[in-house]
Each structure stands twice: as C-alpha cells, then as structure tokens.
Scaffold this active site. Structure first.
Site, PDB file in Angstrom:
ATOM      1  N   GLY A  46       0.789  -1.211  -0.074  1.00  0.00           N
ATOM      2  CA  GLY A  46       0.155  -0.028   0.031  1.00  0.00           C
ATOM      3  C   GLY A  46       0.873   1.373   0.046  1.00  0.00           C
ATOM      4  O   GLY A  46       2.129   1.138   0.276  1.00  0.00           O
ATOM      5  N   GLN A  51       2.967   9.880   1.465  1.00  0.00           N
ATOM      6  CA  GLN A  51       4.327   9.279   1.197  1.00  0.00           C
ATOM      7  C   GLN A  51       5.004   9.916   0.177  1.00  0.00           C
ATOM      8  O   GLN A  51       6.040   9.809   0.062  1.00  0.00           O
ATOM      9  CB  GLN A  51       3.942   7.876   1.590  1.00  0.00           C
ATOM     10  CG  GLN A  51       3.838   7.187   2.570  1.00  0.00           C
ATOM     11  CD  GLN A  51       3.697   5.919   2.515  1.00  0.00           C
ATOM     12  OE1 GLN A  51       2.675   5.137   2.112  1.00  0.00           O
ATOM     13  NE2 GLN A  51       4.594   4.956   2.960  1.00  0.00           N
ATOM     14  N   LEU A  98       6.888   1.431   3.735  1.00  0.00           N
ATOM     15  CA  LEU A  98       7.586   1.827   2.679  1.00  0.00           C
ATOM     16  C   LEU A  98       8.693   3.110   2.982  1.00  0.00           C
ATOM     17  O   LEU A  98       9.759   3.378   2.334  1.00  0.00           O
ATOM     18  CB  LEU A  98       7.224   2.096   1.269  1.00  0.00           C
ATOM     19  CG  LEU A  98       6.685   0.805   0.742  1.00  0.00           C
ATOM     20  CD1 LEU A  98       5.832   1.283  -0.719  1.00  0.00           C
ATOM     21  CD2 LEU A  98       7.826  -0.123   0.190  1.00  0.00           C
ATOM     22  N   HIS A 139      -3.604   0.829   7.960  1.00  0.00           N
ATOM     23  CA  HIS A 139      -2.006   1.423   7.840  1.00  0.00           C
ATOM     24  C   HIS A 139      -2.182   2.588   6.857  1.00  0.00           C
ATOM     25  O   HIS A 139      -1.680   3.792   7.345  1.00  0.00           O
ATOM     26  CB  HIS A 139      -0.988   0.534   7.473  1.00  0.00           C
ATOM     27  CG  HIS A 139       0.395   0.775   7.103  1.00  0.00           C
ATOM     28  ND1 HIS A 139       1.168   0.520   7.784  1.00  0.00           N
ATOM     29  CD2 HIS A 139       0.794   1.713   6.157  1.00  0.00           C
ATOM     30  CE1 HIS A 139       2.416   0.931   7.652  1.00  0.00           C
ATOM     31  NE2 HIS A 139       2.024   1.689   6.636  1.00  0.00           N
ATOM     32  N   GLU A 140      -2.662   2.448   5.756  1.00  0.00           N
ATOM     33  CA  GLU A 140      -2.667   3.874   4.785  1.00  0.00           C
ATOM     34  C   GLU A 140      -3.556   4.810   5.282  1.00  0.00           C
ATOM     35  O   GLU A 140      -3.133   5.859   5.085  1.00  0.00           O
ATOM     36  CB  GLU A 140      -3.148   3.279   3.500  1.00  0.00           C
ATOM     37  CG  GLU A 140      -2.362   2.113   2.786  1.00  0.00           C
ATOM     38  CD  GLU A 140      -0.954   2.522   2.828  1.00  0.00           C
ATOM     39  OE1 GLU A 140      -0.293   3.496   2.921  1.00  0.00           O
ATOM     40  OE2 GLU A 140      -0.029   1.284   3.267  1.00  0.00           O
ATOM     41  N   HIS A 143      -1.814   7.073   7.454  1.00  0.00           N
ATOM     42  CA  HIS A 143      -0.824   8.000   6.849  1.00  0.00           C
ATOM     43  C   HIS A 143      -1.500   9.105   6.528  1.00  0.00           C
ATOM     44  O   HIS A 143      -1.049  10.359   6.691  1.00  0.00           O
ATOM     45  CB  HIS A 143      -0.399   7.209   5.586  1.00  0.00           C
ATOM     46  CG  HIS A 143       0.801   6.474   5.711  1.00  0.00           C
ATOM     47  ND1 HIS A 143       2.045   7.217   6.152  1.00  0.00           N
ATOM     48  CD2 HIS A 143       1.213   5.153   5.344  1.00  0.00           C
ATOM     49  CE1 HIS A 143       2.791   6.046   6.175  1.00  0.00           C
ATOM     50  NE2 HIS A 143       2.294   5.137   5.829  1.00  0.00           N
TER      51      HIS A 143
HETATM   52 CO    CO Z   1       3.404   2.960   5.447  1.00  0.00          CO
END
Ligand code: CO
Length: 181
Positions: A46, A51, A98, A139-140, A143
C-alpha cells in the site's frame, strides 16, 4: 505514469494531516496511477499520497488473492477520502512501511474493517476487508492523518532483530508472526 519519490522517516510531511479531495480531475487520476506504479515498483502492499509528498486523502492498497490455478494475483484498490465506518476483532502483528525501509513494528489492528471511500470519479463505494487487506487499509488511512508505524508501535526493529525474537519465542514455545508492508 511515473514513479514518485517515496519520503522517508524524518520528513515532516509524513506527520501532517492530509486534506480531502474535492476535484476528481486529471491531476487526481495521475496521482492514483503514479501511486500504483510506485507501490508495485517498491513491492509494497500500500501507499498513501503523503508518502509521495501530496497532502491529500488518497491511497492505494493491494488486494492479493489466489486464483483457481493457485497463482497469487492482486488487484489495486484506489481509495479517495476513505473512512472506516465499522470495524471489529483485534490482531497484533509485525508490519513495515515503505517510508521506514528495513524496519518493522508490532501493531494492534482491527481484524476486519468496513471501508467507505470514493473512486477516481467520485463515486462512493464500500469495501469489507479482512486479514492483510484490513491491516493495509488501516495502515494507509493512518498516513492520511500523519500517523506512522513510529507512532503506532512501541518500538521498531530490523529484520535481523525480529528473526532473533522469533527464534527466542519459538524456543520458549511461543509464536510470533511477521509481515512486510
Ligand atoms: Co506506510
């Protein structure tokens, strides 16, 4: 389509709140295409817009599934202005990011989520996610609120440290599972 540069831990953009998308235009489509290409290139599960330096509520996740022939394939799910409207269960596992290459944190997440989001054209959709997809979605979405694995996990570990912990836990009869993101 183009690869975008993934920001790493320490970049303050990662800790900022993203703004909702109001225009479902070519620029959004380009961003979604680029997020998909970038996450595939990085072998991630993802990727969220902040990011890559864009503070908008946009993210992609990979939904992996097994075909009838036993092949693992995936589909990219695009999420614009996503919200979790229901969730349940609890699972604690290692996950990576990432933006934190080589690091993993043990994070408690809901086992399943009901997601409400818009697609690239602005159409609302809902998605029920379980397992790895549910974890990736949570998780995304974090962000988009400037929350990373550094905020969610009590500590971050390298692959080698986790291997040691897993070996130690096994020798004590316990089990630890790890997953990469
Ligand atoms: Co992440």
């Amino acid at each position: 389509m183009a690869l975008r540069n993934i920001l790493h831990d320490g970049d303050t953009t990662l800790t900022k709140q993203s703004r909702p998308v109001t225009e479902f235009n070519q620029r959004l489509h380009q961003l979604l295409d680029d997020l998909a290409e970038t996450v595939e290139d990085a072998n991630g599960l993802g990727l969220a817009a902040p990011q890559v330096g864009v503070l908008r509520r946009v993210a992609v996740v990979l939904d992996e599934f097994e075909t009838e022939d036993g092949e693992i394939e995936y589909e990219i799910i695009e999420m614009v202005n996503p919200k979790i409207v229901e969730c349940g269960g609890e699972v604690t596992r290692f996950e990576g990011c990432l933006s934190f290459p080589g690091l993993h944190g043990e994070i408690k997440r809901s086992e399943w989520v009901l997601l409400q989001a818009q697609d690239r054209l602005g159409n609302e959709f809902t998605l029920e996610a379980n397992g790895m997809l549910a974890r990736a979605v949570q998780h995304e979405l974090d962000h988009l609120d400037g929350v990373t694995i550094r905020n969610n996990a009590p500590a971050l570990y390298t692959e080698a440290q986790i291997d040691d912990m897993v070996d130690k836990a096994r020798s004590e009869g316990k089990d630890i599972e790890g997953e990469n993101r």
